[in-house]
Design a protein around this motif. Structure first.
Motif: not given
Length: 304
Positions: A95, A99, A146, A165-166
């Motif tokens: 994450r 980011s 990812w 996860m986005r």
């Protein structure tokens, strides 16, 4: 040849002036303006006093520091050199890197390693002996996260059933992954998981402490790069990038103009053995002197 500037975010005790948002951003901007291709930061979340007393150092959190560098720059790459992967939960790492990659417009190079400070592992509650295996597992898990798709997997410690996860990293399929360490295992890890290798000059006397083999000469470096290219070829993988701290320069030292001229005369030798990037440490008594050194390096070495 491409060049990495090590930001002085490890100068916690010596130069508090460099530990401001404006200083990190201004030094990164100076690096970009003077021809550096990347800026880098190191990683030590909770080092032991004994290690600090014998040449160790503190460091700002790498993702936080690089975010301030990213905010004042547009093209320079953002390298962690190195992020100790088995210190942390792999999904929190995924994450953080994603980011930074999204907010910087796809400029992250994720430089990582297994780590060597047993005391820091203990302080963080992380096992030491299996750090290599946990690094390999973490890389597999991070790449899954990812992907941006729904992930289902089970490990000895993690239960993942339909998690996503986005946003995914801006770079696809993911940011370049580079590995530090002089060992053959580190090089095999590069070929299996990554795109770049970050060896370092290492006197034989220090190998026991850092737990990575000695690398003391250009012949040593040439031999290791030849081995790396050989295993990449056998695996039918592209030749990885090689990023090296020049001999005679430690990451915590401040080079002089004489050092710049010496390095300038050696660039062809590094290129001939297969080095693609040179990672140069910088420091200074104050911000102005540091930026003057960056400008001088650009004139004498990068654009000379």
């Amino acid at each position: 040849m491409r060049y990495v500037l090590g930001l002085p975010t490890d100068q916690v005790e010596r130069q508090a002036e460099f530990l401001t948002a404006d200083a990190v951003a201004e030094v990164a901007q100076a690096a970009e303006e003077n021809g550096f291709d990347a800026v880098s930061v190191t990683d030590h979340p909770f080092p032991q006093d004994k290690w600090l007393a014998h040449g160790g150092h503190q460091a700002l959190d790498p993702m936080v520091a690089l975010s301030f560098a990213a905010a004042r720059t547009t093209t320079v790459k953002l390298l962690t050199n190195v992020f100790v992967l088995p210190y942390r939960n792999p999904f929190l790492t995924a994450r953080a890197v994603a980011s930074l990659d999204v907010l910087s417009g796809g400029r992250v190079i994720f430089g990582t390693a297994v780590g060597y400070l047993r005391s820091e592992f203990a302080a963080l509650g992380m096992s030491y002996e299996d750090r290599g295996e946990r690094t390999d597992e973490a890389l597999r898990l991070i790449k899954e996260a990812w992907s941006g798709g729904s992930v289902d997997l089970t490990t000895t410690s993690l239960q993942v059933h339909g998690h996503t996860m986005r946003p995914a990293p801006a770079q696809r399929p993911h940011p370049p992954i580079w590995f530090g360490g002089n060992s053959k295992r580190a090089m095999r890890r590069v070929v299996e998981f990554g795109q770049g290798w970050m060896p370092m000059p290492q006197p034989a006397a220090a190998s026991k402490l850092t737990r990575t083999p000695a690398l003391e000469s250009m012949d040593d470096l040439a031999g290791r790069i030849e081995f790396l290219r050989g295993i990449a070829g056998d695996a039918q993988k592209p030749t990885p990038d090689v990023c090296f701290v020049p001999f005679g320069m430690r990451m915590t030292e401040s080079p002089t103009v004489a050092d710049f001229d010496t390095l300038g005369s050696q660039i062809d030798s590094y290129a001939d053995v297969g080095v693609d990037w040179l990672s140069v440490p910088f420091s200074g008594d104050d911000r102005d002197s540091l930026i003057r050194s960056i400008e001088e390096f650009g004139k004498r070495v990068i654009n000379g």
